[in-house]
Design a protein around this motif. Structure first.
Motif, PDB file in Angstrom:
ATOM      1  N   LEU A 173       0.826  -1.199   0.000  1.00  0.00           N
ATOM      2  CA  LEU A 173       0.000   0.000   0.000  1.00  0.00           C
ATOM      3  C   LEU A 173       0.868   1.259   0.000  1.00  0.00           C
ATOM      4  O   LEU A 173       0.582   2.222  -0.725  1.00  0.00           O
ATOM      5  CB  LEU A 173      -0.943  -0.001   1.206  1.00  0.00           C
ATOM      6  CG  LEU A 173      -1.944   1.153   1.274  1.00  0.00           C
ATOM      7  CD1 LEU A 173      -2.774   1.264   0.005  1.00  0.00           C
ATOM      8  CD2 LEU A 173      -2.841   0.989   2.492  1.00  0.00           C
ATOM      9  N   GLU A 174       1.946   1.251   0.760  1.00  0.00           N
ATOM     10  CA  GLU A 174       2.850   2.399   0.747  1.00  0.00           C
ATOM     11  C   GLU A 174       3.487   2.574  -0.625  1.00  0.00           C
ATOM     12  O   GLU A 174       3.606   3.701  -1.125  1.00  0.00           O
ATOM     13  CB  GLU A 174       3.931   2.245   1.811  1.00  0.00           C
ATOM     14  CG  GLU A 174       4.843   3.445   1.904  1.00  0.00           C
ATOM     15  CD  GLU A 174       5.853   3.358   3.028  1.00  0.00           C
ATOM     16  OE1 GLU A 174       6.734   4.234   3.076  1.00  0.00           O
ATOM     17  OE2 GLU A 174       5.779   2.424   3.856  1.00  0.00           O
ATOM     18  N   ASN A 175       3.872   1.494  -1.248  1.00  0.00           N
ATOM     19  CA  ASN A 175       4.459   1.551  -2.589  1.00  0.00           C
ATOM     20  C   ASN A 175       3.467   2.139  -3.599  1.00  0.00           C
ATOM     21  O   ASN A 175       3.830   2.986  -4.425  1.00  0.00           O
ATOM     22  CB  ASN A 175       4.911   0.162  -3.012  1.00  0.00           C
ATOM     23  CG  ASN A 175       5.815   0.123  -4.216  1.00  0.00           C
ATOM     24  OD1 ASN A 175       6.454  -0.888  -4.476  1.00  0.00           O
ATOM     25  ND2 ASN A 175       5.908   1.196  -4.980  1.00  0.00           N
ATOM     26  N   ILE A 176       2.213   1.703  -3.529  1.00  0.00           N
ATOM     27  CA  ILE A 176       1.183   2.228  -4.428  1.00  0.00           C
ATOM     28  C   ILE A 176       0.995   3.728  -4.188  1.00  0.00           C
ATOM     29  O   ILE A 176       0.948   4.514  -5.139  1.00  0.00           O
ATOM     30  CB  ILE A 176      -0.150   1.471  -4.251  1.00  0.00           C
ATOM     31  CG1 ILE A 176      -0.008   0.004  -4.686  1.00  0.00           C
ATOM     32  CG2 ILE A 176      -1.290   2.170  -4.999  1.00  0.00           C
ATOM     33  CD1 ILE A 176       0.348  -0.204  -6.140  1.00  0.00           C
ATOM     34  N   CYS A 177       0.909   4.135  -2.937  1.00  0.00           N
ATOM     35  CA  CYS A 177       0.753   5.563  -2.632  1.00  0.00           C
ATOM     36  C   CYS A 177       1.983   6.351  -3.076  1.00  0.00           C
ATOM     37  O   CYS A 177       1.853   7.476  -3.591  1.00  0.00           O
ATOM     38  CB  CYS A 177       0.495   5.760  -1.142  1.00  0.00           C
ATOM     39  SG  CYS A 177      -1.149   5.212  -0.615  1.00  0.00           S
ATOM     40  N   ASP A 178       3.163   5.780  -2.911  1.00  0.00           N
ATOM     41  CA  ASP A 178       4.385   6.436  -3.386  1.00  0.00           C
ATOM     42  C   ASP A 178       4.329   6.647  -4.902  1.00  0.00           C
ATOM     43  O   ASP A 178       4.730   7.699  -5.408  1.00  0.00           O
ATOM     44  CB  ASP A 178       5.630   5.605  -3.041  1.00  0.00           C
ATOM     45  CG  ASP A 178       5.983   5.627  -1.565  1.00  0.00           C
ATOM     46  OD1 ASP A 178       5.400   6.429  -0.795  1.00  0.00           O
ATOM     47  OD2 ASP A 178       6.862   4.829  -1.173  1.00  0.00           O
ATOM     48  N   GLU A 179       3.849   5.650  -5.615  1.00  0.00           N
ATOM     49  CA  GLU A 179       3.731   5.760  -7.068  1.00  0.00           C
ATOM     50  C   GLU A 179       2.704   6.823  -7.462  1.00  0.00           C
ATOM     51  O   GLU A 179       2.916   7.583  -8.396  1.00  0.00           O
ATOM     52  CB  GLU A 179       3.364   4.414  -7.691  1.00  0.00           C
ATOM     53  CG  GLU A 179       4.526   3.445  -7.772  1.00  0.00           C
ATOM     54  CD  GLU A 179       5.642   4.007  -8.635  1.00  0.00           C
ATOM     55  OE1 GLU A 179       5.461   4.126  -9.858  1.00  0.00           O
ATOM     56  OE2 GLU A 179       6.707   4.343  -8.072  1.00  0.00           O
ATOM     57  N   MET A 180       1.622   6.871  -6.740  1.00  0.00           N
ATOM     58  CA  MET A 180       0.617   7.899  -7.008  1.00  0.00           C
ATOM     59  C   MET A 180       1.237   9.277  -6.798  1.00  0.00           C
ATOM     60  O   MET A 180       1.075  10.177  -7.630  1.00  0.00           O
ATOM     61  CB  MET A 180      -0.609   7.688  -6.111  1.00  0.00           C
ATOM     62  CG  MET A 180      -1.354   6.408  -6.427  1.00  0.00           C
ATOM     63  SD  MET A 180      -2.641   6.040  -5.229  1.00  0.00           S
ATOM     64  CE  MET A 180      -4.055   6.637  -6.122  1.00  0.00           C
ATOM     65  N   GLY A 181       1.960   9.426  -5.696  1.00  0.00           N
ATOM     66  CA  GLY A 181       2.626  10.691  -5.408  1.00  0.00           C
ATOM     67  C   GLY A 181       3.665  11.052  -6.459  1.00  0.00           C
ATOM     68  O   GLY A 181       3.794  12.214  -6.846  1.00  0.00           O
ATOM     69  N   ARG A 182       4.392  10.054  -6.939  1.00  0.00           N
ATOM     70  CA  ARG A 182       5.406  10.285  -7.977  1.00  0.00           C
ATOM     71  C   ARG A 182       4.785  10.861  -9.238  1.00  0.00           C
ATOM     72  O   ARG A 182       5.402  11.642  -9.962  1.00  0.00           O
ATOM     73  CB  ARG A 182       6.135   8.973  -8.284  1.00  0.00           C
ATOM     74  CG  ARG A 182       7.267   9.091  -9.303  1.00  0.00           C
ATOM     75  CD  ARG A 182       8.009   7.774  -9.443  1.00  0.00           C
ATOM     76  NE  ARG A 182       7.226   6.740 -10.066  1.00  0.00           N
ATOM     77  CZ  ARG A 182       7.065   6.588 -11.381  1.00  0.00           C
ATOM     78  NH1 ARG A 182       7.612   7.439 -12.224  1.00  0.00           N
ATOM     79  NH2 ARG A 182       6.349   5.584 -11.858  1.00  0.00           N
ATOM     80  N   HIS A 183       3.544  10.507  -9.487  1.00  0.00           N
ATOM     81  CA  HIS A 183       2.836  10.989 -10.676  1.00  0.00           C
ATOM     82  C   HIS A 183       2.100  12.303 -10.430  1.00  0.00           C
ATOM     83  O   HIS A 183       1.389  12.784 -11.315  1.00  0.00           O
ATOM     84  CB  HIS A 183       1.839   9.938 -11.161  1.00  0.00           C
ATOM     85  CG  HIS A 183       2.487   8.770 -11.828  1.00  0.00           C
ATOM     86  ND1 HIS A 183       3.183   8.869 -13.012  1.00  0.00           N
ATOM     87  CD2 HIS A 183       2.555   7.464 -11.468  1.00  0.00           C
ATOM     88  CE1 HIS A 183       3.640   7.675 -13.363  1.00  0.00           C
ATOM     89  NE2 HIS A 183       3.276   6.808 -12.438  1.00  0.00           N
TER      90      HIS A 183
END
Length: 133
Positions: free
Chosen positions: A90-100
């Motif tokens: 979940l943290e990885n997914i949120c990190d990816e969302m933030g990266r975009h």
């Protein structure tokens, strides 16, 4: 705007047009009696997120079936993910969302078993330097 249906150029425009708002609908894969599909929680959360995004612009993440459902491990069709992996994923997914550029993330749970997991996840994020909330 459903993430998975956008092209790359459309995605970049969507992030700007929704001012960085995203919805991450979370369910699980587990039995719901004998008459409902295993993905019921996931389907309902995703459907609700998509309807909300029609009223208030947001990018909706694809249906996400990884929540806390250890109590259903003995039932046919359940997919149970290790707790440590749930947090990391979940943290990885949120990190990816933030990266975009999706910096305002709404986590929408369609599964009652996430009622302790998700607040704990959010609570632990304050210990980390994240560009999103």
């Amino acid at each position: 705007m459903q993430w998975e249906n956008l092209t790359s150029p459309e995605f970049a425009k969507a992030v700007k047009s929704c001012e960085g708002v995203a919805v991450l609908p979370i369910g699980v894969l587990e039995p719901h009696s004998s008459h409902l599909p295993l993905g019921t929680d996931m389907f309902e959360a995703h459907w609700t997120a998509c309807r909300a995004a029609e009223r208030e612009p947001a990018v909706v993440f694809p249906a996400y079936p990884f929540g806390v459902n250890h109590e259903s491990a003995h039932l046919p069709g359940s997919v149970v993910i290790r707790r440590s992996l749930l947090f990391d994923l979940l943290e990885n997914i949120c990190d990816e969302m933030g990266r975009h550029g999706l910096l305002k993330i709404v986590i929408l749970s369609g599964h009652g078993g996430n009622r302790y997991f998700l607040p704990l996840f959010v609570q632990t994020l304050v210990e980390k330097d994240k560009p999103y909330l």
